[in-house]
Design a protein around this motif. Structure first.
Motif, PDB file in Angstrom:
ATOM      1  N   ALA A  30       0.834  -1.204   0.000  1.00 26.86           N
ATOM      2  CA  ALA A  30       0.000   0.000   0.000  1.00 26.86           C
ATOM      3  C   ALA A  30       0.863   1.246   0.000  1.00 26.86           C
ATOM      4  N   ASN A  31       0.287   2.351  -0.469  1.00 26.86           N
ATOM      5  CA  ASN A  31       0.916   3.661  -0.310  1.00 26.86           C
ATOM      6  C   ASN A  31      -0.133   4.734  -0.039  1.00 26.86           C
ATOM      7  N   PHE A  42      -5.510   1.389   2.416  1.00 26.78           N
ATOM      8  CA  PHE A  42      -4.944   0.318   3.242  1.00 26.78           C
ATOM      9  C   PHE A  42      -5.910  -0.055   4.360  1.00 26.78           C
ATOM     10  N   LEU A  43      -6.471   0.930   5.017  1.00 29.18           N
ATOM     11  CA  LEU A  43      -7.416   0.663   6.099  1.00 29.18           C
ATOM     12  C   LEU A  43      -8.682  -0.005   5.570  1.00 29.18           C
ATOM     13  N   ALA A  44      -9.188   0.474   4.433  1.00 34.11           N
ATOM     14  CA  ALA A  44     -10.405  -0.111   3.852  1.00 34.11           C
ATOM     15  C   ALA A  44     -10.183  -1.573   3.484  1.00 34.11           C
ATOM     16  N   ALA A  45      -9.010  -1.882   2.944  1.00 38.28           N
ATOM     17  CA  ALA A  45      -8.703  -3.269   2.588  1.00 38.28           C
ATOM     18  C   ALA A  45      -8.583  -4.130   3.833  1.00 38.28           C
ATOM     19  N   ARG A  68       4.959   5.865   8.390  1.00 36.61           N
ATOM     20  CA  ARG A  68       4.315   6.127   9.687  1.00 36.61           C
ATOM     21  C   ARG A  68       2.816   6.323   9.522  1.00 36.61           C
ATOM     22  N   SER A  69       2.401   7.025   8.501  1.00 37.10           N
ATOM     23  CA  SER A  69       0.964   7.258   8.325  1.00 37.10           C
ATOM     24  C   SER A  69       0.227   5.960   8.019  1.00 37.10           C
ATOM     25  N   LEU A  70       0.855   5.083   7.222  1.00 40.48           N
ATOM     26  CA  LEU A  70       0.223   3.814   6.871  1.00 40.48           C
ATOM     27  C   LEU A  70       0.036   2.935   8.105  1.00 40.48           C
ATOM     28  N   ILE A  71       1.089   2.817   8.915  1.00 37.48           N
ATOM     29  CA  ILE A  71       1.032   1.920  10.068  1.00 37.48           C
ATOM     30  C   ILE A  71       0.204   2.514  11.198  1.00 37.48           C
ATOM     31  N   SER A  72       0.444   3.765  11.511  1.00 37.93           N
ATOM     32  CA  SER A  72      -0.264   4.363  12.651  1.00 37.93           C
ATOM     33  C   SER A  72      -1.759   4.476  12.395  1.00 37.93           C
TER      34      SER A  72
END
Length: 660
Positions: free
Chosen positions: A125-126, A131-134, A173-177
């Protein structure tokens, strides 16, 4: 709908300035705390314990760690599996993509305990929202969601994901957090190392502090891939383990092609578990010598039809009353493993395993036989098995074709054993000790075995033989991912188009044997191919047809000037082949002879390079094992000295003397 690409990678000068910030390595005490989550969920070591503290992990592999292969791997001792990498944007937005990749239908076993748990679903993801929706789609069907930060392939570079996010720490950081804060399922991450140990440690600490509850460290850099991968750095993995594991578990990945490296990897890195990719693909019994009992316990829980099919596969071993060591066996006949795999594929309740996955698995399982020079024609027939997208075959019919192929191969291997080409007692799974004592350390070619990665010379041409079967899945993935970038683009824009063939020259394919030694072979370099009796009607040669009929017209091509028959190479070959009486052309026959000699020299050079590469790879493996044994001896000696010193410092209280 489009995917926003991350900013361009920094220049070399900018990167040098950036790296100066990471010269001083972090410590566990200086790690930034993770952000708070809106959900009460398992974190870190509690997550690890809830999964049963698994040590033997199947890596995420595109089109290869699918449900059927995960079940097979668990049968042979794996106790944690990752799904293939899924594209988060496609998974979240494309209606057809998610059911094909991860079957959530009521009868499916995907992500259902005990058949497919513990399980990690991996995404690339980027975009944090996609990413959250998936990830929300798989809540309740997995134990954790993993962010792929390790894929080094060109497709990841074009799609701006995987290891090509290593320079974009804010995006990571934005993807994981975002998932840590808003998803009820724990978020974890898999990453590669930097050339610098200090920056690697800063990178791992950044991923942890973003909210990752487990880290998997692949001990190679982004540039170390394919034939130039080299050895994984277990020392860097150990440094990350020492830094991060007091907070969350750390897994090791890389450098374990066979079962013999699993123990040393755990010992030298201190990791909580070992993840295997290629080692598992080429030999799914890689974990069996370490965890066979758990594999048998898992098998006992499988659906009745699947257990019966697995038992039938074992009956095909033709043991003749002999047994095998079920706790230590590490290498099984390719036909046995293939039979087990297809038994699982056939008995899955609703999931339909992709033909591309089946074909790729069989290719890797049977590679040792072809590497030994046996039954090359079976590789060609495997390519035709399963039919194409327009074949009209049902899934059951396609699987039946693969089964027939395996059955045919089993009879060929039996014939080899009867003819004395294979040892008479090689019709069963073997332990490492048996390979050493019975076969001089050489695993019979009929058995699955470690994949020996060969590092080729820099000036050698790419040899894609080992990976050509995987191309179908990769091309399919490129098309799917292109729809995210531009969903309205026509299909022709999502593929790199093949160069058009001139209308005057038909596409002709010659059999391999034609180049191997026929008396009148012709080079393909000029795009022509000889016909058996007459020149093709569409060849741009005005006199070809007339000349065949004896009218004596000359070929109009300039290449005919030196020909005794007044024809170009293709027409000359056709006329010589079609002539009733012996007709020769010294000029073209000499060219054909030289072309054949060049082909022979080229093949010999390729054989020599390959042999040299394999020899070097074996030497490297032997050297690495000696070095690991030396380190192990040093650790044991150090431990013994510490125990002796500790024992020598014990205070001895003298006995009281009489009269005192």
């Amino acid at each position: 709908m489009t995917v926003s690409a991350p900013a361009l990678a920094p220049s070399a000068a900018q990167q040098a300035l950036e790296d100066e910030k990471y010269t001083v390595p972090p410590t566990t005490a200086t790690l930034e705390p993770q952000p708070a989550s809106q959900h009460v969920k398992l974190e870190g070591h509690a997550l690890w314990k809830s999964m049963g503290e698994p040590k033997y992990i199947v890596a995420p592999m595109v089109d290869q760690s699918e449900l059927a292969w995960r079940i097979l791997s668990r049968v042979h001792g794996a106790n944690l599996c990752y799904t293939p990498m899924f594209h988060a944007a496609l998974f979240a937005t494309q209606p057809k993509y998610q059911p094909e990749m991860f079957d959530l239908s009521p009868d499916s076993l995907e992500g259902v305990a005990p058949y497919d748990r513990p399980l990690v679903v991996q995404f690339c993801a980027n975009d944090k929202d996609q990413f959250l929706a998936a990830a929300k789609k798989v809540e309740g069907r997995c134990d954790a969601v993993d962010l792929n930060l390790g894929c080094p392939q060109g497709i990841a570079k074009r799609g701006h994901y995987g290891a090509f996010l290593m320079e974009h720490w804010d995006l990571i950081r934005s993807l994981i957090s975002n998932l840590h804060e808003n998803l009820s399922t724990p978020i974890i991450a898999k990453l590669r190392v930097f050339p610098s140990l200090s920056k690697t440690l800063h990178y791992a600490s950044h991923v942890y502090s973003s909210g990752a509850q487990l880290l998997t460290i692949h001990g190679r850099t982004r540039e170390a891939k394919g034939q130039q991968a080299g050895f994984a750095s277990w020392s860097k993995i150990k440094s990350v383990v020492d830094l991060i594991s007091p907070k969350v578990p750390v897994l090791a990945n890389g450098g374990c092609p066979s079962a013999e490296e699993i123990g040393p990897c755990l010992e030298e890195t201190g990791a909580y578990g070992v993840m295997s990719a290629e080692g598992n693909l080429y030999n799914p019994m890689i974990f069996a010598p370490h965890n066979a009992a758990e594999g048998r316990a898992y098998t006992a829980q499988l659906p009745d039809a699947m257990r019966a099919a697995l038992l039938a596969a074992e009956n095909e071993l033709d043991l003749g009353g002999a047994g095998w060591d079920r706790d230590a066996a590490a290498y099984a006949p390719c036909t046995f493993i293939a039979q087990q795999y297809l038994a699982i594929v056939r008995t899955l309740p609703s999931t339909r395993t992709a033909t591309s996955a089946i074909k790729a698995h069989l290719y890797k399982l049977f590679r040792p036989i072809w590497a030994a020079g046996r039954y090359g024609e079976m590789r060609e027939s495997l390519g035709k098995a399963g039919g194409g997208s327009g074949s009209g075959l049902t899934h059951e019919e396609r699987v039946a074709q693969f089964q027939a192929w395996v059955d045919d191969f089993r009879e060929k291997i039996k014939a080899d054993r009867a003819a004395g080409l294979l040892p008479p007692d090689s019709n069963r799974p073997l332990t490492h000790a048996e390979v050493q004592t019975l076969f001089g350390g050489v695993i019979p070619y009929s058995h699955c075995q470690p994949y020996l990665r060969v590092t080729k010379p820099q000036d050698a041409k790419n040899e894609d033989e080992l990976f050509k079967v995987d191309g179908e899945a990769k091309r399919k993935r490129e098309v799917e991912e292109a729809t995210v970038t531009d969903p309205d683009a026509p299909v022709t824009q999502r593929h790199k188009p093949s160069p058009p063939s001139p209308s005057s020259t038909p596409s002709l394919t010659l059999p391999t044997s034609y180049h191997a030694g026929l008396a009148h072979s012709t080079s393909l370099a000029d795009g022509h191919a000889p016909a058996p009796s007459a020149a093709p009607a569409s060849v741009a040669c005005a006199g070809s047809g007339a000349a065949q009929e004896g009218e004596g017209d000359k070929c109009v091509n300039a290449a005919a000037a030196k020909c005794a028959l007044g024809a170009c190479k293709s027409c000359c070959a056709a006329r010589r082949a079609g002539a009733e009486e012996s007709t020769g052309c010294e000029f073209h026959e000499d060219k054909e002879r030289k072309a054949g000699e060049r082909d022979a020299r080229k093949k010999e050079a390729q054989r020599v390079r390959r042999a040299a590469g394999e020899k070097k790879a074996r030497e490297n493996e032997a050297r690495l094992k000696v070095e690991r044994e030396r380190k192990r001896a040093e650790r044991e000696e150090k431990k013994q000295k510490e125990e002796e010193e500790k024992g020598g410092k014990e205070v001895v209280v003298p006995k009281e003397t009489e009269g005192q």
